[in-house]
Design a protein around this motif. Structure first.
Motif, short mmCIF file in Angstrom:
data_model
loop_
_atom_site.label_atom_id
_atom_site.label_comp_id
_atom_site.label_asym_id
_atom_site.label_seq_id
_atom_site.Cartn_x
_atom_site.Cartn_y
_atom_site.Cartn_z
N ARG A 1 6.32 21.36 13.04
CA ARG A 1 6.03 21.88 11.71
C ARG A 1 7.23 21.62 10.80
O ARG A 1 8.37 21.91 11.16
N ASP B 1 19.30 21.94 9.67
CA ASP B 1 18.73 21.01 8.71
C ASP B 1 18.94 19.59 9.18
O ASP B 1 19.98 19.26 9.76
N ARG C 1 9.26 13.75 9.23
CA ARG C 1 7.97 14.12 8.63
C ARG C 1 6.84 13.30 9.26
O ARG C 1 5.77 13.82 9.57
N VAL D 1 9.54 22.43 7.76
CA VAL D 1 9.96 23.61 6.99
C VAL D 1 10.93 23.13 5.92
O VAL D 1 12.01 22.63 6.24
N GLU D 2 10.50 23.24 4.68
CA GLU D 2 11.38 22.83 3.57
C GLU D 2 12.41 23.93 3.36
O GLU D 2 12.09 25.10 3.31
N THR D 3 13.65 23.53 3.28
CA THR D 3 14.73 24.48 3.03
C THR D 3 15.34 24.15 1.67
O THR D 3 15.34 23.00 1.24
N GLU E 1 10.37 22.56 13.02
CA GLU E 1 10.25 23.54 14.09
C GLU E 1 9.32 22.97 15.15
O GLU E 1 8.29 22.39 14.83
N MET F 1 15.71 20.29 4.94
CA MET F 1 14.45 20.30 5.64
C MET F 1 14.73 20.48 7.14
O MET F 1 15.69 19.93 7.66
N ARG F 2 13.89 21.24 7.77
CA ARG F 2 13.96 21.42 9.21
C ARG F 2 12.59 21.12 9.83
O ARG F 2 11.58 21.16 9.15
#
Length: 72
Positions: free
Chosen positions: A62, A40, A50, A64-66, A4, A1-2
């Motif tokens: 935001r 990540d 989160r 961003v699921e990786t 941004e 997860m990242r």
């Protein structure tokens, strides 16, 4: 997860720093530093990050699921 960060949108409210100080920091002038920019997040910081994104009053963060790298 990242996570941004939209630095142009950030107004320096500091709620992200309160929720996830290991991930976000505001400098003395109120500018955001994202310690994991472009990388990540470690698994132990994902929930806090989160939460930080969720409380940002100007939606400057935001999630961003990786997906994990494929096994070879």
């Amino acid at each position: 997860m990242r996570i941004e960060a939209d630095y142009d949108r950030c107004e320096g409210h500091g709620q992200c720093e309160e929720r996830a100080p290991e991930v976000f920091e505001l400098d003395d002038d109120g500018y955001l530093t994202h310690h994991y920019e472009g990388r990540d997040l470690p698994a132990g910081l994902e929930d806090a990050a989160r939460g930080a994104a969720a409380v940002c009053p100007v939606a400057a963060l935001r999630v961003v699921e990786t997906s994990p790298a494929p096994r070879t």
